[in-house]
Design a protein around this motif. Structure first.
Motif, PDB file in Angstrom:
ATOM      1  N   MET A   1       0.852  -1.179   0.000  1.00 34.24           N
ATOM      2  CA  MET A   1       0.000   0.000   0.000  1.00 34.24           C
ATOM      3  C   MET A   1       0.895   1.238   0.000  1.00 34.24           C
ATOM      4  N   LYS A   2       0.563   2.216  -0.816  1.00 27.10           N
ATOM      5  CA  LYS A   2       1.339   3.446  -0.857  1.00 27.10           C
ATOM      6  C   LYS A   2       1.242   4.180   0.471  1.00 27.10           C
ATOM      7  N   LYS A   3       2.295   4.930   0.787  1.00 26.45           N
ATOM      8  CA  LYS A   3       2.308   5.669   2.049  1.00 26.45           C
ATOM      9  C   LYS A   3       1.126   6.625   2.161  1.00 26.45           C
ATOM     10  N   SER A   4       0.866   7.407   1.106  1.00 22.68           N
ATOM     11  CA  SER A   4      -0.211   8.389   1.191  1.00 22.68           C
ATOM     12  C   SER A   4      -1.568   7.722   1.413  1.00 22.68           C
ATOM     13  N   ARG A   5      -1.795   6.582   0.771  1.00 23.45           N
ATOM     14  CA  ARG A   5      -3.061   5.872   0.948  1.00 23.45           C
ATOM     15  C   ARG A   5      -3.157   5.332   2.378  1.00 23.45           C
ATOM     16  N   HIS A   6      -2.033   4.831   2.883  1.00 23.39           N
ATOM     17  CA  HIS A   6      -1.996   4.308   4.254  1.00 23.39           C
ATOM     18  C   HIS A   6      -2.276   5.438   5.254  1.00 23.39           C
ATOM     19  N   LEU A   7      -1.671   6.595   5.030  1.00 23.88           N
ATOM     20  CA  LEU A   7      -1.902   7.723   5.930  1.00 23.88           C
ATOM     21  C   LEU A   7      -3.356   8.174   5.881  1.00 23.88           C
ATOM     22  N   LYS A   8      -3.942   8.237   4.703  1.00 19.83           N
ATOM     23  CA  LYS A   8      -5.350   8.631   4.574  1.00 19.83           C
ATOM     24  C   LYS A   8      -6.264   7.662   5.321  1.00 19.83           C
ATOM     25  N   LYS A   9      -5.966   6.372   5.189  1.00 20.07           N
ATOM     26  CA  LYS A   9      -6.778   5.347   5.871  1.00 20.07           C
ATOM     27  C   LYS A   9      -6.655   5.500   7.389  1.00 20.07           C
ATOM     28  N   THR A  10      -5.456   5.795   7.852  1.00 19.45           N
ATOM     29  CA  THR A  10      -5.233   5.976   9.287  1.00 19.45           C
ATOM     30  C   THR A  10      -5.972   7.201   9.802  1.00 19.45           C
ATOM     31  N   VAL A  11      -5.945   8.290   9.051  1.00 15.42           N
ATOM     32  CA  VAL A  11      -6.671   9.502   9.441  1.00 15.42           C
ATOM     33  C   VAL A  11      -8.165   9.198   9.513  1.00 15.42           C
ATOM     34  N   GLN A  12      -8.690   8.512   8.524  1.00 15.86           N
ATOM     35  CA  GLN A  12     -10.118   8.178   8.532  1.00 15.86           C
ATOM     36  C   GLN A  12     -10.471   7.292   9.731  1.00 15.86           C
ATOM     37  N   SER A  13      -9.596   6.355  10.062  1.00 17.67           N
ATOM     38  CA  SER A  13      -9.828   5.493  11.229  1.00 17.67           C
ATOM     39  C   SER A  13      -9.848   6.315  12.510  1.00 17.67           C
ATOM     40  N   ALA A  14      -8.966   7.296  12.604  1.00 18.91           N
ATOM     41  CA  ALA A  14      -8.927   8.163  13.786  1.00 18.91           C
ATOM     42  C   ALA A  14     -10.221   8.953  13.916  1.00 18.91           C
ATOM     43  N   LEU A  15     -10.719   9.475  12.803  1.00 23.43           N
ATOM     44  CA  LEU A  15     -11.967  10.242  12.838  1.00 23.43           C
ATOM     45  C   LEU A  15     -13.158   9.371  13.229  1.00 23.43           C
ATOM     46  N   VAL A  16     -13.181   8.143  12.750  1.00 21.41           N
ATOM     47  CA  VAL A  16     -14.244   7.201  13.131  1.00 21.41           C
ATOM     48  C   VAL A  16     -14.165   6.919  14.629  1.00 21.41           C
ATOM     49  N   GLN A  17     -12.953   6.729  15.144  1.00 20.61           N
ATOM     50  CA  GLN A  17     -12.774   6.453  16.564  1.00 20.61           C
ATOM     51  C   GLN A  17     -13.257   7.628  17.413  1.00 20.61           C
ATOM     52  N   ILE A  18     -12.971   8.843  16.988  1.00 26.05           N
ATOM     53  CA  ILE A  18     -13.431  10.031  17.719  1.00 26.05           C
ATOM     54  C   ILE A  18     -14.955  10.013  17.837  1.00 26.05           C
ATOM     55  N   LYS A  19     -15.624   9.679  16.747  1.00 25.61           N
ATOM     56  CA  LYS A  19     -17.088   9.651  16.744  1.00 25.61           C
ATOM     57  C   LYS A  19     -17.618   8.483  17.590  1.00 25.61           C
ATOM     58  N   GLU A  20     -17.066   7.286  17.372  1.00 23.01           N
ATOM     59  CA  GLU A  20     -17.554   6.096  18.086  1.00 23.01           C
ATOM     60  C   GLU A  20     -17.351   6.194  19.593  1.00 23.01           C
ATOM     61  N   LYS A  21     -16.237   6.759  20.011  1.00 22.89           N
ATOM     62  CA  LYS A  21     -15.922   6.823  21.440  1.00 22.89           C
ATOM     63  C   LYS A  21     -16.450   8.099  22.091  1.00 22.89           C
TER      64      LYS A  21
END
Length: 53
Positions: A1-21
């Motif tokens: 996986m490209k670095k930029s795609r990996h970083l985008k996925k990680t950012v999206q996961s963080a935003l989901v976690q903020i909402k879920e928690k």
């Protein structure tokens, strides 16, 4: 996986976690309006950083 795609996925996961928690619950309980609260996801990989909202 490209670095930029990996970083985008990680950012999206963080935003989901903020909402879920419900991390903004204490701010809301203190009377801070929801429209004044900002959510940001951060992703780091070596010297690369991506911040998303």
């Amino acid at each position: 996986m490209k670095k930029s795609r990996h970083l985008k996925k990680t950012v999206q996961s963080a935003l989901v976690q903020i909402k879920e928690k419900n991390y903004d619950a204490e701010l809301l309980a203190r009377g801070i309006p929801k429209e004044k609260i900002r959510h940001y996801g951060f992703a780091f990989e070596e010297k690369n950083v991506l911040i998303g909202s």
